[in-house]
Scaffold this active site. Structure first.
Site, PDB file in Angstrom:
ATOM      1  N   PRO A   2      84.385 -18.056 -36.239  1.00 21.67           N
ATOM      2  CA  PRO A   2      84.008 -19.406 -35.843  1.00 21.67           C
ATOM      3  C   PRO A   2      85.075 -20.391 -36.298  1.00 21.67           C
ATOM      4  O   PRO A   2      85.352 -20.508 -37.493  1.00 21.67           O
ATOM      5  CB  PRO A   2      82.673 -19.641 -36.564  1.00 21.67           C
ATOM      6  CG  PRO A   2      82.170 -18.285 -36.893  1.00 21.67           C
ATOM      7  CD  PRO A   2      83.385 -17.468 -37.144  1.00 21.67           C
ATOM      8  N   GLU A   3      85.696 -21.058 -35.342  1.00 21.85           N
ATOM      9  CA  GLU A   3      86.691 -22.078 -35.650  1.00 21.85           C
ATOM     10  C   GLU A   3      86.082 -23.432 -35.263  1.00 21.85           C
ATOM     11  O   GLU A   3      84.880 -23.518 -35.050  1.00 21.85           O
ATOM     12  CB  GLU A   3      87.981 -21.796 -34.869  1.00 21.85           C
ATOM     13  CG  GLU A   3      88.502 -20.375 -35.106  1.00 21.85           C
ATOM     14  CD  GLU A   3      89.769 -20.054 -34.336  1.00 21.85           C
ATOM     15  OE1 GLU A   3      90.525 -20.994 -34.022  1.00 21.85           O
ATOM     16  OE2 GLU A   3      89.996 -18.873 -34.037  1.00 21.85           O
ATOM     17  N   LYS A  58      85.814 -26.468 -40.768  1.00 22.25           N
ATOM     18  CA  LYS A  58      84.908 -25.421 -40.280  1.00 22.25           C
ATOM     19  C   LYS A  58      83.621 -25.374 -41.087  1.00 22.25           C
ATOM     20  O   LYS A  58      82.889 -24.381 -41.036  1.00 22.25           O
ATOM     21  CB  LYS A  58      85.609 -24.055 -40.337  1.00 22.25           C
ATOM     22  CG  LYS A  58      86.877 -23.980 -39.477  1.00 22.25           C
ATOM     23  CD  LYS A  58      87.656 -22.703 -39.716  1.00 22.25           C
ATOM     24  CE  LYS A  58      89.023 -22.783 -39.038  1.00 22.25           C
ATOM     25  NZ  LYS A  58      89.936 -21.700 -39.467  1.00 22.25           N
ATOM     26  N   ARG A 277      98.304 -12.072 -39.419  1.00 21.17           N
ATOM     27  CA  ARG A 277      97.247 -12.081 -38.416  1.00 21.17           C
ATOM     28  C   ARG A 277      97.714 -11.405 -37.137  1.00 21.17           C
ATOM     29  O   ARG A 277      98.878 -11.526 -36.764  1.00 21.17           O
ATOM     30  CB  ARG A 277      96.855 -13.520 -38.054  1.00 21.17           C
ATOM     31  CG  ARG A 277      96.315 -14.329 -39.185  1.00 21.17           C
ATOM     32  CD  ARG A 277      94.882 -13.942 -39.490  1.00 21.17           C
ATOM     33  NE  ARG A 277      94.399 -14.613 -40.667  1.00 21.17           N
ATOM     34  CZ  ARG A 277      94.363 -14.032 -41.865  1.00 21.17           C
ATOM     35  NH1 ARG A 277      94.792 -12.798 -42.029  1.00 21.17           N
ATOM     36  NH2 ARG A 277      93.903 -14.682 -42.903  1.00 21.17           N
TER      37      ARG A 277
END
Length: 293
Positions: A2-3, A58, A277
């Site tokens: 969730p961003e 966030k 990433r």
DNA sequence: CACTTGACCTGTCCGC
DNA sequence: TGCGGACAGGTCAAGT
């Protein structure tokens, strides 16, 4: 996962559901998911009424009428699902999820007067909820350090460029992911906005032209806004406050699309590792600046 | 100080 | 079929 757009979507949903509700009970099974002492939960949360729901970076902030607030960070696999008294029939997009609650990964259950409940599910236990005095929220380390909200009207391109350039030797992707540079950007929207601005994710910030940084500023804001419109991205675990998935990923140009043709030039999208990433980009559209001799 | 890597966790997928 | 290992990615602590 969730961003910003996903947390914003949850905030918009909870803002319609929670205000005015009174908490009657709180259950939690994993101290890292909810570290407050039971006595404080009893004193400042049980019996409290929800005033409103906010978001910063966030983090979700649920304000109570006890001068305390509940902060929630979903990290990668957190979900915040509200279940009212309605019964969803088969075929409803959330019917299966809601029928399964509480699930194996349910960490916290908040009961409200009137039999509605809020479930905090988090498979990987990285997320957390924390009760604290509302007035102390700006003083916690994270909020003191976190950068500006990219969608706020006062956030200008010059500010974006200045802040990115504080990390001039980092890859542009690492700088975008750095929450002290700018709030709310994670892996999906970093890759998507860099593709839109035709910037190689591994290029050091100092090698990216100002024109491209301005393009990045515009692309990032457009993409975040579009994703909010689409209810966010559902990759693996994300759902909104009513258990529904978001559709943004079907609009994504590169994220999780390695091997598929670039929508601009047809070159297969590649996946590499940048800033620790998984990173998706088009090797034709997003070239590294030539290194000086 | 600037920057990178590892830890925190669990479920899934891939190769043998 | 089972098993080991890589991988997923937000943030903080520890390392270079």
């Amino acid at each position: 996962m969730p961003e910003l757009p996903e947390v914003e979507t949850i905030k918009l949903g909870l803002s319609k559901l929670l205000p005015g509700l009174v908490i009657t009970n709180v259950q939690h099974d994993w101290p890292k998911s909810f570290p407050n002492a039971p006595a404080d939960v009893e004193r400042f949360m049980v019996g409290a009424k929800v005033l409103g729901v906010r978001r910063r970076a966030k983090v979700l902030i649920i304000d109570l009428n006890t001068k305390y607030s509940l902060l929630v960070h979903l990290k990668m696999t957190g979900q915040l699902v509200f279940v009212g008294q309605e019964r969803f029939g088969a075929g409803h997009p959330s019917a299966d999820l809601i029928a399964s609650l509480p699930a194996k990964a349910t960490r916290v259950i908040i009961d409200f007067a009137g039999a509605s409940k809020l479930f905090f599910n988090d498979q990987r236990k990285f997320g957390w909820m924390r009760l604290m005095p509302t007035i102390e929220i700006p003083e916690i380390d994270f909020f003191k350090k976190v950068g500006p909200e990219p969608l706020e009207a006062g956030f200008k391109p010059a500010d974006f460029i200045d802040r990115l350039q504080r990390r001039k030797n980092s890859s542009i992707k690492a700088a975008l992911l750095d929450q002290t540079v700018i709030a709310g950007v994670g892996n999906i929207y970093a890759d998507e906005s860099l593709w839109a601005a035709k910037i190689h994710p591994a290029g050091p910030v100092s090698t990216v032209s100002n024109a491209k940084l301005i393009k990045l500023y515009q692309s990032l804001r457009e993409i975040l806004n579009l994703s909010i419109k689409k209810g966010g991205s559902t990759d693996r675990n994300y759902v909104d406050s009513q258990g529904k998935k978001g559709s943004y990923l079907s609009f994504a140009k590169v994220f999780r699309r390695q091997g598929q043709p670039c929508p601009r030039c047809g070159t297969p999208i590649e996946k590499i590792r940048v800033a620790g990433r998984g990173t998706h980009f088009c090797p034709h559209c997003q070239k590294l600046p030539r290194s000086p001799k």
